[in-house]
Design an enzyme around this catalytic site. Structure first.
Site, short mmCIF file in Angstrom:
data_model
loop_
_atom_site.label_atom_id
_atom_site.label_comp_id
_atom_site.label_asym_id
_atom_site.label_seq_id
_atom_site.Cartn_x
_atom_site.Cartn_y
_atom_site.Cartn_z
N HIS A 297 0.91 -1.26 0.00
CA HIS A 297 0.02 0.03 -0.17
C HIS A 297 1.02 0.99 0.00
O HIS A 297 1.74 1.48 0.96
CB HIS A 297 -0.88 -0.10 1.14
CG HIS A 297 -1.93 0.98 1.37
ND1 HIS A 297 -3.15 0.83 0.65
CD2 HIS A 297 -2.00 2.42 1.81
CE1 HIS A 297 -3.77 2.00 0.57
NE2 HIS A 297 -3.31 2.81 1.67
N ASP A 299 0.57 4.98 -0.21
CA ASP A 299 -0.41 6.20 -0.26
C ASP A 299 0.31 7.16 -1.01
O ASP A 299 1.50 7.79 -0.92
CB ASP A 299 -0.33 6.91 1.36
CG ASP A 299 -1.21 6.02 2.11
OD1 ASP A 299 -2.41 5.63 1.69
OD2 ASP A 299 -1.37 5.74 3.40
N ASP A 409 -8.32 1.23 1.79
CA ASP A 409 -8.06 2.17 2.78
C ASP A 409 -9.12 3.33 2.90
O ASP A 409 -8.65 4.29 3.51
CB ASP A 409 -6.46 2.48 2.89
CG ASP A 409 -5.91 3.10 4.05
OD1 ASP A 409 -6.74 2.86 5.30
OD2 ASP A 409 -5.09 4.04 3.99
N HIS A 620 -6.92 9.13 -1.16
CA HIS A 620 -7.82 8.81 0.34
C HIS A 620 -7.07 9.50 1.32
O HIS A 620 -7.50 9.47 2.63
CB HIS A 620 -8.12 7.55 0.28
CG HIS A 620 -7.05 6.72 0.61
ND1 HIS A 620 -6.69 5.63 -0.35
CD2 HIS A 620 -6.16 6.17 1.59
CE1 HIS A 620 -5.36 4.89 0.06
NE2 HIS A 620 -5.47 5.51 1.18
ZN LIG Z 1 -3.84 4.51 2.66
#
Ligand SMILES: [Zn+2]
Length: 1117
Positions: A297, A299, A409, A620
């Site tokens: 993941h 971000d 997420d 997100h």
């Molecule tokens: Zn995230």
């Protein structure tokens, strides 16, 4: 069992026994296993022999460094041209702020000739932060994660040919940020510490003792078995027994004991398990229960800005490609087309390596979206574009679209998603975040607001950053909520959030866990080498196409992070304004390109470029307002580019459609003449009436004839633009009906009334004391209650920018408007202005009344335009209206529809919805009447009992210490309506409130208009909204392939049959409904009826259905 003779064998069981017996004290034995690695005994236990040799002298290692200036991030080629200086282990660099963020090292190693028998030689490089290893020609090889956390990965294996040669040169790029940005004091959500320095802790040439590492991983897996399995299970006891025996056998000074110890471990993992390699997954029972898929993941921005993410992507993914080459069972799923695009642009060589693995079926693009977007706030069209842009990218680069949507997420998921996921060609959906709720399902059919379903899996492992431990694997079964209908789970493992992904030790551990499961039924079987898509295919087959699975209907509301609908007001505003600007650009550019194709080309590339920026900012942690301040500098920059480019594109298209016209802005005022006429362009397809402000000073006086009301100082006038026929072209109108007239009156000190023939709003002592429906004689504010601004103490328990907690509702202060004065008194525009001073902040609000809606049972709007200078911390500003309306639910706009949420706290689920996301409106209705609050840039609402609120501003201090400080401008409106929400025109009024008419003026004798009065119109049902007009994505002017694509949706939740009337001049020859991808395959031809002046098609909708209509235009020439 052997066959025995009659009687017992006497030699197998001794007759005498003088030993003390073997009973252990289990807890002491278990604790003993904690001393075998690291800790107090690290100089004598297994940790003491992990390396045969270690060198750090300059006879074997040469380091040269160049530090890039400031925050700059030069490319490999640029960096290599610089002047490098000697460096050594132990050097410090940073601080991150003044300026040296990226440091390049040229590294040369000499491998001693007597090291040739070692199985492996590594360079151990630990800069205390993240780094990337490159070949000397600039091919990224792998990432480095320094420091001593669980995600530490500091080894780079020296290739065999270099070892043979004895020397090896390579390059490292060090970036002064840890996995989680540069946290302050170890608290990851605190703003970054810009003064932190990093130290080069290791730059050593090492020969690892591979047998010892193997034993370390064996022992780790054994301890996990002991720690995870129930204490009365045979496998748990056996694992502890073996671990203890290993400690008894091991001797630091005798290498043969390592081999013996590893042999003992085969009791658990199976005989010769290691030689089987990846084939271990072929043995044992055939039905896998846990499907392991590597993931990372990343971000796209959070505690680090976009530019750092670009490096994280390259580091993390190169590492995975490297692991795939060593572990054939390794599969890795990575989402976000944007990250692939960055890789392609910035690291083309690595992109090619990734592409090779994608084509080999090992590296899996997943999710089909541009980024892992927030799934509460983007508009329906923007969510559609996330998938459209994502799927197109994946298809263009890898020849294949994604099958599985992937938002693990995001902070809650709108019920519009299932339909959009299916319409973009995906059947499956993976998510995880709702493990924060008490949620009843793991595998289920997620049914959206329109009835569309997707097959959804929320991993029971409760994380997308699993460490591939025995505990993770076991949880896939023990925490599964629907074992009655499906017994498989996805194990999504690998370090994440800041990137990294799976480590070798995780793949090693999974092989051991599988080995143990092949030997014992106490462990679920973990499966490797397949994809998330395969996993869903299997569930689909197991569950009779989902029929055996439970359903979840409607949104997946996250009972957490509710402050994110409000945090960082300017980003919310940037998002909403950009979405609408791009809609208008596409609409107007489409018209220009089809009505004037000889002189105007549809600017597809520029539009795509702007959309990609808007989609990126919907990530997100960006749109929710939960990133560090630096991220918002970048995001604001992107929005300003979108604004500038969008306005330029609009202007170019308008100049084609309205030759010689100019926009009505102050810069153009001196070009006005007496004969100038005002003209408006309405990009919505609704009838409307708008009051527009017209400058009257200087040459603009000439426009005086168009205005129906002049401001007190004579500088401005107000004109009525009357688009009552619902056409695109809107011209100035007369104020004919008396009931359209509005007024503002003062009834003595602090008592003001804004009114018209239908409604009136009273302000007394700084509060709204009355909202009266004059027509019905109905007072909407309960006696003794008042509406207005209020402020809450906002101190969440931890996640500052993310969370507003339920207890904020317990501590509120009502604010009073002061210095109220009338600034416009009708008949077209009536306004009062008021001020609130609170703490160090000033809030200036202008309330106006205007009749905009054309629906007979609707009422005039009261708009509130606020200018706020905000300097509070941990306070929450809202506007509220207590209403004489009773209902257990309130209605909020969601993408392509609406959602109802409780106004009470009957259950914990109801109570959790004390602050919710809405788009352009929130409404409280009962039979016969309702009141809505409309919003043009805010997304937080609530309705507690009969009190309807809109959330305006917060002020968190982590992870952005200055969040929301300073100037804000925003508006909201109050819309009373006769009849329930379902009989109202609230969605339409909210739509119009967000989409002002584009006002232009035409000089005398200007060229004739090209713009049609209306090129498309709907009839037959007023619950269908035409949202988007654009040129087809697959159009090609050079190949004479020209289409116009329309997106429509049903907005109230019921069936509709609507006729779509298209201007005959467009020369539509065929019409189809298609998926979001506008595919010709599966497109459904629609009957096209040509009559005088128009072509018509008929479309049937179910509630909240989204339709894409493709109009094929006649070929030219
Ligand atoms: Zn995230």
């Amino acid at each position: 069992m052997a066959h025995h003779h009659h009687g017992h064998s006497h030699d197998s069981y001794p007759e005498l026994n003088f030993s003390p017996g073997a009973k252990w004290i289990k807890s002491l034995t278990r604790d003993r296993t904690g001393t075998f690695t690291g800790g107090h005994f690290s100089d004598v236990n297994l940790s003491s022999i992990l390396f045969h040799r270690r060198l750090d002298g300059d006879e074997n290692i040469t380091l040269l460094v160049w530090s890039a200036p400031g925050l700059s991030k030069p490319s490999f080629d640029e960096a290599m041209k610089q002047d490098f200086k000697p460096a050594k282990k132990g050097d410090s660099f940073g601080p991150s702020c003044d300026c040296k963020t990226n440091h390049w090292f040229k590294i040369a190693v000499n491998v001693p000739s007597d090291w040739k028998d070692y199985e492996r030689v590594q360079f151990e490089f630990d800069p205390g932060c993240e780094a990337m290893i490159y070949t000397t020609d600039g091919t990224p090889l792998q990432g480095i994660t320094g420091g001593y956390g669980g995600d530490r990965r500091v080894e780079y294996i020296i290739p065999a040919d270099a070892r043979a040669k004895g020397t090896h040169d390579f390059v490292a790029e060090v970036s002064c940020n840890g996995m989680f940005g540069v946290p302050w004091n170890g608290d990851i959500i605190m703003p970054p510490d810009m003064n932190r320095t990093f130290k080069l802790d290791s730059a050593d040439l090492v020969a690892p003792n591979q047998d010892a590492w193997g034993l370390l991983w064996d022992f780790t897996a054994l301890r996990e078995l002991v720690g995870t399995l129930p204490g009365n299970s045979a496998l748990q006891n056996k694992a502890l027994y073996v671990a203890n025996e290993i400690m008894n056998v091991f001797s630091k000074n005798d290498p043969s004991t390592i081999i013996a110890a590893r042999k003992l471990a085969e009791d658990i993992f199976g005989e010769n398990w290691e030689k089987k390699g990846a084939n271990i997954y072929e043995e044992g029972a055939k039905v896998a229960q846990i499907w392991g898929i590597g993931h990372c993941h990343i971000d796209t921005a959070w505690l680090w800005p976009y530019r750092v993410t670009q490096q994280k992507v390259a580091r993390s993914w190169s590492t995975q490609v490297d692991l795939m080459e060593r572990y054939p069972e390794h599969r890795f799923a990575a989402s976000s087309a944007q990250q692939y695009k960055w890789l392609e642009q910035l690291y083309p060589k690595l992109f090619e390596r990734v592409k090779e693995q994608v084509l080999a079926g090992k590296f899996h693009p997943i999710g089909g979206s541009w980024v892992e977007n927030d799934a509460n706030m983007p508009s329906g069209e923007a969510l559609a574009r996330q998938f459209i842009y994502g799927q197109r990218f994946f298809e263009s680069r890898f020849g294949k679209r994604c099958d599985t949507a992937w938002l693990p997420d995001s902070f809650g998921l709108t019920g519009a998603l299932p339909q959009l996921i299916r319409l973009s060609g995906m059947d499956y959906f993976f998510t995880q975040k709702l493990s924060c709720n008490v949620f009843p399902h793991s595998t289920f059919n997620w049914v959206g607001i329109d009835g569309t379903q997707v097959l959804c899996h929320m991993t029971p492992v409760d994380t997308y950053t699993a460490q591939a431990t025995v505990g993770d694997v076991n949880k896939g079964v023990t925490n599964h909520k629907n074992l009655e209908s499906s017994s498989t789970s996805l194990l999504v493992f690998g370090n994440g959030d800041g990137g990294g992904g799976p480590l070798a030790k995780m793949l090693e551990n999974l092989r051991r866990i599988r080995g143990a499961a092949n030997e014992s039924r106490e462990l679920p079987l973990v499966h490797m080498g397949r994809s998330a898509d395969d996993f869903f295919e299997e569930i689909k087959a197991q569950s009779d196409q989902g029929k055996r699975l439970p359903n979840w209907h409607g949104e997946l509301y996250l009972e957490f992070h509710r402050g994110t609908y409000t945090s960082h007001g300017s980003i919310k505003r940037g998002n909403r304004k950009s979405e609408i600007l791009l809609r208008d650009v596409e609409h107007v550019a489409t018209l220009a390109s089809v009505y004037k194709q000889d002189e105007y080309l549809y600017p597809k590339e520029k539009i795509d470029d702007s959309w990609e920026k808007v989609l990126l900012n919907q990530f997100h942690d960006v749109l929710p307002g939960s990133a560090i301040g630096m991220v918002y500098d970048d995001a604001e920059q992107l929005y300003s580019e979108v604004r500038e480019d969008g306005n330029e594109l609009l202007e170019e298209a308008f100049r084609v459609l309205f030759p010689s016209s100019l926009p009505l802005i102050s810069a153009n005022v001196d070009k006005l003449t007496r004969a100038s006429t005002l003209v408006g362009y309405n990009t919505t397809f609704f009838p409307r009436r708008d009051v527009v402000k017209v400058p009257l000073s200087g040459p603009a006086k000439a426009l005086g004839g168009s205005v129906l009301q002049t401001s007190a100082d004579g500088c401005d006038g107000y004109a009525l633009l009357d688009g009552a026929q619902g056409r695109s072209l809107v011209t100035t109108g007369e104020l004919v009906a008396a009931d359209l007239q509005v007024s503002a009156q003062s009834h003595g000190e602090g008592h003001f009334v804004l009114k018209n023939s239908q409604v009136q709003l009273t302000l007394e002592n700084g509060r709204i004391t009355s909202l009266l429906d004059v027509k019905l004689g109905r007072e909407l504010i309960p006696t003794g209650h008042t509406g207005g601004l209020l402020i809450f103490e906002d101190r969440p328990n931890y996640w500052d920018a993310w969370d507003v907690e339920i207890h904020h509702l317990e501590k509120a202060e009502k604010l009073k408007f002061e210095g109220v004065k009338i600034v416009a008194s009708g008949p077209l525009r009536a306004s009062i202005e008021a001020q609130v001073k609170y703490g160090k902040s000033t809030i200036l609000v202008t309330a106006s009344s205007f009749h905009s809606s054309l629906k007979p049972n609707s009422r005039p709007l009261f708009t509130f335009d606020a200018t706020v200078d905000w300097h509070e911390r941990h306070e929450f500003l809202k506007f509220e209206l207590p209403l004489n309306i009773h209902s257990d639910v309130a209605t909020y706009e969601t993408p392509f529809g609406h959602v109802q949420r409780p106004t009470h706290k009957n259950t914990t689920w109801d109570a959790a919805k004390f602050e919710v996301c809405g788009h352009k409106f929130a409404d409280l209705s009962e039979f016969g009447y309702g009141v809505a609050i409309l919003s043009e840039s805010k997304y937080g609402f609530s309705c507690q009992g009969n009190v309807l609120r809109i959330s305006l501003l917060r002020a968190a201090t982590a992870p952005d210490a200055e969040q929301d400080q300073g100037k804000h401008e925003f508006s909201w409106a109050v819309l009373p309506h006769e009849g329930h929400f379902l009989q109202s025109d609230v969605p339409i009024a909210a739509y119009l409130f967000n989409s002002p008419v584009h006002v232009r003026f035409m000089p005398e004798g200007g060229l004739p208009l090209v713009a049609p009065r209306g090129f498309v119109a709907l009839s037959g049902a007023d619950n269908v909204i035409l949202e988007t007009v654009k040129r087809g994505d697959l159009d090609s002017d050079s190949e004479n392939r020209r289409t116009v694509v329309l997106r429509l949706y049903e907005a109230f939740g019921g069936h509709a049959t609507v006729k779509l009337h298209i201007d005959a001049e467009l020369r539509v020859v065929e019409a189809y409904t298609t998926n979001l991808m506008e595919d010709d395959v599966d497109a459904v031809a629609q009957e096209l009826v040509h009559t005088e002046g128009q072509s018509t098609i008929k479309l049937a909708f179910r509630g909240f259905e989204v339709k894409t209509v493709k109009l094929v235009l006649a070929k030219e020439g």
